[in-house]
Design a protein around this motif. Structure first.
Motif, mmCIF file in Angstrom:
data_model
loop_
_atom_site.group_PDB
_atom_site.id
_atom_site.type_symbol
_atom_site.label_atom_id
_atom_site.label_comp_id
_atom_site.label_asym_id
_atom_site.label_seq_id
_atom_site.Cartn_x
_atom_site.Cartn_y
_atom_site.Cartn_z
ATOM 1 N N GLY A 52 0.830 -1.198 0.000
ATOM 2 C CA GLY A 52 0.000 0.000 0.000
ATOM 3 C C GLY A 52 0.856 1.236 0.000
ATOM 4 N N PRO A 53 0.222 2.396 0.071
ATOM 5 C CA PRO A 53 0.996 3.640 0.109
ATOM 6 C C PRO A 53 1.828 3.709 1.387
ATOM 7 C CG PRO A 53 -1.321 4.061 0.547
ATOM 8 C CD PRO A 53 -1.206 2.611 0.178
ATOM 9 N N GLU A 54 2.969 4.309 1.275
ATOM 10 C CA GLU A 54 3.836 4.453 2.439
ATOM 11 C C GLU A 54 3.193 5.382 3.452
ATOM 12 O OE1 GLU A 54 6.630 2.780 3.128
ATOM 13 O OE2 GLU A 54 6.145 1.701 1.318
ATOM 14 N N VAL A 75 -2.356 0.942 10.590
ATOM 15 C CA VAL A 75 -3.598 0.176 10.726
ATOM 16 C C VAL A 75 -4.794 1.088 11.000
ATOM 17 C CG1 VAL A 75 -4.790 -1.572 12.109
ATOM 18 C CG2 VAL A 75 -2.395 -1.904 11.450
ATOM 19 N N ARG A 76 -5.833 0.917 10.181
ATOM 20 C CA ARG A 76 -7.097 1.643 10.356
ATOM 21 C C ARG A 76 -8.290 0.696 10.424
ATOM 22 N NH1 ARG A 76 -3.418 4.528 10.733
ATOM 23 N NH2 ARG A 76 -3.250 6.731 10.272
ATOM 24 N N TRP A 77 -8.079 -0.558 10.050
ATOM 25 C CA TRP A 77 -9.121 -1.584 10.071
ATOM 26 C C TRP A 77 -8.536 -2.854 10.658
ATOM 27 C CZ3 TRP A 77 -13.974 -0.439 8.290
ATOM 28 C CH2 TRP A 77 -14.100 0.681 7.485
ATOM 29 N N LEU A 78 -9.369 -3.606 11.356
ATOM 30 C CA LEU A 78 -8.990 -4.938 11.817
ATOM 31 C C LEU A 78 -9.961 -5.935 11.207
ATOM 32 C CD1 LEU A 78 -8.424 -4.325 15.646
ATOM 33 C CD2 LEU A 78 -6.688 -4.479 13.849
ATOM 34 N N MET A 79 -9.425 -7.027 10.727
ATOM 35 C CA MET A 79 -10.263 -8.134 10.295
ATOM 36 C C MET A 79 -9.953 -9.299 11.229
ATOM 37 S SD MET A 79 -10.613 -10.218 6.680
ATOM 38 C CE MET A 79 -8.934 -10.812 6.730
ATOM 39 N N ALA A 80 -10.899 -9.580 12.128
ATOM 40 C CA ALA A 80 -10.747 -10.687 13.066
ATOM 41 C C ALA A 80 -11.234 -11.959 12.380
ATOM 42 C CB ALA A 80 -11.554 -10.408 14.327
ATOM 43 N N VAL A 81 -10.409 -12.970 12.388
ATOM 44 C CA VAL A 81 -10.716 -14.231 11.698
ATOM 45 C C VAL A 81 -10.629 -15.363 12.708
ATOM 46 C CG1 VAL A 81 -10.062 -15.777 9.822
ATOM 47 C CG2 VAL A 81 -9.685 -13.316 9.582
ATOM 48 N N LEU A 96 -5.242 -3.685 8.606
ATOM 49 C CA LEU A 96 -5.222 -3.153 7.245
ATOM 50 C C LEU A 96 -5.110 -1.636 7.274
ATOM 51 C CD1 LEU A 96 -7.576 -5.630 7.394
ATOM 52 C CD2 LEU A 96 -7.152 -5.403 4.977
ATOM 53 N N ASP A 97 -4.488 -1.081 6.236
ATOM 54 C CA ASP A 97 -4.349 0.375 6.160
ATOM 55 C C ASP A 97 -5.622 0.994 5.585
ATOM 56 O OD1 ASP A 97 -4.255 0.054 3.383
ATOM 57 O OD2 ASP A 97 -2.112 0.409 3.241
ATOM 58 N N ARG A 98 -5.587 2.311 5.374
ATOM 59 C CA ARG A 98 -6.764 3.046 4.874
ATOM 60 C C ARG A 98 -7.317 2.482 3.569
ATOM 61 N NH1 ARG A 98 -3.900 7.880 6.621
ATOM 62 N NH2 ARG A 98 -5.148 8.781 8.286
ATOM 63 N N THR A 99 -6.436 1.960 2.728
ATOM 64 C CA THR A 99 -6.858 1.486 1.409
ATOM 65 C C THR A 99 -7.231 0.006 1.409
ATOM 66 O OG1 THR A 99 -4.581 1.003 0.757
ATOM 67 C CG2 THR A 99 -5.418 3.219 0.262
ATOM 68 N N GLY A 100 -7.167 -0.642 2.568
ATOM 69 C CA GLY A 100 -7.529 -2.049 2.655
ATOM 70 C C GLY A 100 -6.391 -3.017 2.426
ATOM 71 N N HIS A 101 -5.172 -2.516 2.340
ATOM 72 C CA HIS A 101 -4.015 -3.400 2.167
ATOM 73 C C HIS A 101 -3.559 -3.912 3.529
ATOM 74 C CE1 HIS A 101 -3.782 -1.163 -1.663
ATOM 75 N NE2 HIS A 101 -3.446 -2.362 -2.102
ATOM 76 N N GLU A 125 -14.575 -0.470 16.359
ATOM 77 C CA GLU A 125 -15.966 -0.170 16.046
ATOM 78 C C GLU A 125 -16.433 -1.132 14.951
ATOM 79 O OE1 GLU A 125 -18.171 3.340 13.582
ATOM 80 O OE2 GLU A 125 -16.601 3.933 14.987
ATOM 81 N N PRO A 126 -17.508 -1.911 15.196
ATOM 82 C CA PRO A 126 -17.974 -2.841 14.166
ATOM 83 C C PRO A 126 -18.234 -2.113 12.852
ATOM 84 C CG PRO A 126 -19.120 -3.231 16.228
ATOM 85 C CD PRO A 126 -18.322 -1.966 16.410
ATOM 86 N N ALA A 127 -17.871 -2.764 11.769
ATOM 87 C CA ALA A 127 -17.993 -2.154 10.442
ATOM 88 C C ALA A 127 -18.447 -3.216 9.450
ATOM 89 C CB ALA A 127 -16.647 -1.573 10.018
ATOM 90 N N PRO A 128 -19.037 -2.772 8.336
ATOM 91 C CA PRO A 128 -19.413 -3.735 7.300
ATOM 92 C C PRO A 128 -18.165 -4.343 6.668
ATOM 93 C CG PRO A 128 -19.801 -1.489 6.551
ATOM 94 C CD PRO A 128 -19.386 -1.396 7.985
ATOM 95 N N ALA A 129 -18.332 -5.499 6.076
ATOM 96 C CA ALA A 129 -17.214 -6.201 5.451
ATOM 97 C C ALA A 129 -16.611 -5.361 4.340
ATOM 98 C CB ALA A 129 -17.674 -7.538 4.891
ATOM 99 N N MET A 130 -15.305 -5.420 4.232
ATOM 100 C CA MET A 130 -14.581 -4.748 3.163
ATOM 101 C C MET A 130 -14.429 -5.725 2.007
ATOM 102 S SD MET A 130 -11.619 -2.660 5.190
ATOM 103 C CE MET A 130 -10.994 -1.913 3.710
ATOM 104 N N PRO A 131 -14.103 -5.218 0.820
ATOM 105 C CA PRO A 131 -13.839 -6.137 -0.303
ATOM 106 C C PRO A 131 -12.660 -7.036 0.024
ATOM 107 C CG PRO A 131 -13.815 -3.830 -1.015
ATOM 108 C CD PRO A 131 -13.966 -3.830 0.471
ATOM 109 N N ASP A 132 -12.539 -8.114 -0.737
ATOM 110 C CA ASP A 132 -11.431 -9.042 -0.515
ATOM 111 C C ASP A 132 -10.108 -8.294 -0.516
ATOM 112 O OD1 ASP A 132 -13.022 -11.250 -0.287
ATOM 113 O OD2 ASP A 132 -12.867 -11.780 -2.406
ATOM 114 N N THR A 133 -9.250 -8.691 0.414
ATOM 115 C CA THR A 133 -7.940 -8.066 0.524
ATOM 116 C C THR A 133 -6.915 -8.965 -0.132
ATOM 117 O OG1 THR A 133 -7.584 -9.098 2.664
ATOM 118 C CG2 THR A 133 -8.534 -6.903 2.674
ATOM 119 N N PRO A 134 -5.855 -8.381 -0.676
ATOM 120 C CA PRO A 134 -4.819 -9.212 -1.291
ATOM 121 C C PRO A 134 -4.077 -10.018 -0.231
ATOM 122 C CG PRO A 134 -4.130 -6.923 -1.223
ATOM 123 C CD PRO A 134 -5.558 -6.962 -0.746
ATOM 124 N N HIS A 135 -3.654 -11.198 -0.598
ATOM 125 C CA HIS A 135 -2.846 -12.012 0.308
ATOM 126 C C HIS A 135 -1.391 -11.600 0.131
ATOM 127 C CE1 HIS A 135 -1.336 -15.336 2.607
ATOM 128 N NE2 HIS A 135 -0.523 -15.635 1.602
#
Length: 174
Positions: A52-54, A75-81, A96-101, A125-135
């Motif tokens: 992602g962007p630096e 980090v601006r998002w957490l995806m708990a799995v 994940l960063d602002r852009t979802g990376h 804060e609970p949030a709706p699912a983001m699009p698939d993130t790159p591995h």
């Protein structure tokens, strides 16, 4: 009302008894994330290959001790799995960063403080699912304990080697 992550997983993830992974999205910011990390005690920390962007500007008042911890500042998002694998349950959090990376991954170990883990997940804060993130491949993986200290008016996050892990913790970290 605080509901433990394990109960939330059971309530929200009907496939918990199968092989599917249950994902939960949370909005966060670096300050509450860094504040919650020391309560985890020992986790497996994996900084991920950056794509992602630096980091253009550091969050105000926050520093990290080493470059390996710098992705935490993005980090601006957490995806708990969570999932039930053949050899038992697994839980981790992708930051994940602002852009979802993806920036970092934290794996729950038997040596992790489970109440600290629940507080980390409750801090977002609970949030709706983001699009698939790159591995992305991990750059390195190491069991860490996080510590915070104040230095010249700044909160500094330190990562210390976790020391001796339980036998099961060593197996999972491996």
């Amino acid at each position: 009302m605080f509901i433990p992550w394990s109960r939330q997983r059971q309530a929200r993830c009907l496939q918990a008894s199968g092989t599917g992974a249950c994902r939960r999205w949370l909005r966060t910011a670096p300050a509450p994330l860094l504040a919650a990390l020391p309560a985890l005690d020992r986790v497996l920390y994996l900084p991920l290959a950056t794509c992602g962007p630096e980091l253009s500007a550091l969050p105000r008042g926050l520093l990290v001790e080493t470059p390996a911890l710098a992705p935490l500042l993005r980090v601006r998002w957490l995806m708990a799995v969570s999932l039930i694998a053949v050899d038992g349950p697994r839980e981790w959090v992708d930051g994940l960063d602002r852009t979802g990376h993806p920036c970092v991954r934290l794996h729950l170990l038997p040596d992790t403080d489970y109440l600290g883990w629940d507080r980390l997940l409750a801090s977002g804060e609970p949030a709706p699912a983001m699009p698939d993130t790159p591995h992305l491949p991990a750059l390195d993986a190491c069991p860490l304990r996080f510590r915070r200290r104040r230095l010249a008016g700044l909160d500094v996050l330190l990562g210390e080697a976790a020391g001796a892990l339980s036998p099961l913790g060593r197996q999972l970290a491996g």
